[in-house]
Design a protein around this motif. Structure first.
Motif, PDB file in Angstrom:
ATOM      1  N   CYS A 192       2.804   0.567   6.499  1.00 50.56           N
ATOM      2  CA  CYS A 192       4.257   0.533   6.664  1.00 50.56           C
ATOM      3  C   CYS A 192       4.799   1.957   6.740  1.00 50.56           C
ATOM      4  CB  CYS A 192       4.889  -0.208   5.483  1.00 50.56           C
ATOM      5  SG  CYS A 192       6.688  -0.328   5.603  1.00 50.56           S
TER       6      CYS A 192
ATOM      7  N   HIS B 271       7.623   2.913   5.748  1.00 51.12           N
ATOM      8  CA  HIS B 271       8.518   3.225   4.628  1.00 51.12           C
ATOM      9  C   HIS B 271       7.715   3.898   3.523  1.00 51.12           C
ATOM     10  CE1 HIS B 271      11.030   1.825   1.017  1.00 51.12           C
ATOM     11  NE2 HIS B 271      11.673   2.832   1.574  1.00 51.12           N
ATOM     12  N   TRP B 272       6.944   3.121   2.729  1.00 49.60           N
ATOM     13  CA  TRP B 272       6.148   3.719   1.653  1.00 49.60           C
ATOM     14  C   TRP B 272       4.663   3.380   1.778  1.00 49.60           C
ATOM     15  CZ3 TRP B 272       9.026   3.325  -3.708  1.00 49.60           C
ATOM     16  CH2 TRP B 272      10.095   4.225  -3.710  1.00 49.60           C
ATOM     17  N   ALA B 273       4.226   3.093   2.982  1.00 48.61           N
ATOM     18  CA  ALA B 273       2.795   2.949   3.283  1.00 48.61           C
ATOM     19  C   ALA B 273       2.131   1.688   2.722  1.00 48.61           C
ATOM     20  CB  ALA B 273       2.024   4.191   2.855  1.00 48.61           C
ATOM     21  N   ALA B 274       2.875   0.616   2.579  1.00 52.11           N
ATOM     22  CA  ALA B 274       2.277  -0.654   2.145  1.00 52.11           C
ATOM     23  C   ALA B 274       1.329  -1.176   3.224  1.00 52.11           C
ATOM     24  CB  ALA B 274       3.375  -1.691   1.913  1.00 52.11           C
TER      25      ALA B 274
ATOM     26  N   CYS C 182       7.094  -6.604   5.467  1.00 50.78           N
ATOM     27  CA  CYS C 182       6.314  -5.759   4.559  1.00 50.78           C
ATOM     28  C   CYS C 182       6.226  -6.398   3.166  1.00 50.78           C
ATOM     29  CB  CYS C 182       6.977  -4.384   4.470  1.00 50.78           C
ATOM     30  SG  CYS C 182       6.127  -3.286   3.331  1.00 50.78           S
TER      31      CYS C 182
ATOM     32  N   TRP D  84       5.918  -5.031   0.279  1.00 51.12           N
ATOM     33  CA  TRP D  84       6.461  -4.288  -0.859  1.00 51.12           C
ATOM     34  C   TRP D  84       7.984  -4.353  -0.974  1.00 51.12           C
ATOM     35  CZ3 TRP D  84       3.297   0.930  -1.220  1.00 51.12           C
ATOM     36  CH2 TRP D  84       1.980   0.614  -1.589  1.00 51.12           C
ATOM     37  N   HIS D  85       8.706  -4.038   0.090  1.00 47.03           N
ATOM     38  CA  HIS D  85      10.171  -3.963  -0.034  1.00 47.03           C
ATOM     39  C   HIS D  85      10.901  -4.800   1.006  1.00 47.03           C
ATOM     40  CE1 HIS D  85       8.512   0.076  -1.285  1.00 47.03           C
ATOM     41  NE2 HIS D  85       8.976  -0.419  -2.410  1.00 47.03           N
ATOM     42  N   GLY D  86      10.167  -5.614   1.751  1.00 47.15           N
ATOM     43  CA  GLY D  86      10.825  -6.525   2.680  1.00 47.15           C
ATOM     44  C   GLY D  86      11.259  -5.934   4.003  1.00 47.15           C
ATOM     45  N   GLY D  87      10.886  -4.690   4.281  1.00 47.91           N
ATOM     46  CA  GLY D  87      11.144  -4.154   5.614  1.00 47.91           C
ATOM     47  C   GLY D  87      10.394  -4.998   6.636  1.00 47.91           C
TER      48      GLY D  87
ATOM     49  N   PRO E  58      14.222  -1.625   4.193  1.00 51.59           N
ATOM     50  CA  PRO E  58      14.386  -0.178   4.254  1.00 51.59           C
ATOM     51  C   PRO E  58      13.511   0.537   5.282  1.00 51.59           C
ATOM     52  CG  PRO E  58      13.005  -0.743   2.388  1.00 51.59           C
ATOM     53  CD  PRO E  58      13.461  -2.039   2.982  1.00 51.59           C
TER      54      PRO E  58
HETATM   55  S1  FES Z   1       6.632   0.021   1.959  1.00 50.01           S
HETATM   56 FE1  FES Z   1       7.222  -1.340   3.538  1.00 50.01          FE
HETATM   57  S2  FES Z   1       9.357  -1.637   3.286  1.00 50.01           S
HETATM   58 FE2  FES Z   1       8.750  -0.276   1.704  1.00 50.01          FE
END
Ligand code: FES
Length: 104
Positions: free
Chosen positions: A44, A46-49, A63, A65-68, A81
């Protein structure tokens, strides 16, 4: 130059499922959306999920982790995000083999 690399068999991923593969140093997520395969980077933006652990929603991956969310056809972020697009790879199915197109 582009080349096709086999990463899985069609039967390895059932419709609605995804899996990640390490291919030539890259982690690639492969998705089966009602029999059509898509591939993106498994990270991802965003934060690499690990995106292969997310949920497929239509032709998007959500995603874990945070629903992106990302459009599996274009890689564009469709829900925050996440903002930056994720890399997409062309998928070619030949017989039972699922191949992705990688650049040298
Ligand atoms: S790691 Fe994917 S939306 Fe945050």
């Amino acid at each position: 130059m582009a080349k096709l690399v086999k990463i899985a068999k069609v039967k390895d991923i059932q419709p609605g499922q995804a899996a990640a593969y390490k291919v030539e140093g890259k982690r690639i997520a492969l998705y089966n959306v009602e029999g059509t395969f898509y591939a993106t980077a498994d990270t991802c933006t965003h934060w690499a999920a690990p995106l292969a652990e997310g949920k497929i929603r239509g032709t998007e991956i959500v995603c874990p982790w945070h629903g992106g969310a990302f459009d599996l056809k274009t890689g564009n972020a469709t829900c925050g995000p996440a903002i930056k697009p994720v890399a997409c790879f062309r998928v070619v199915v030949e017989g039972e083999d699922v191949q992705v197109e990688l650049q040298d």
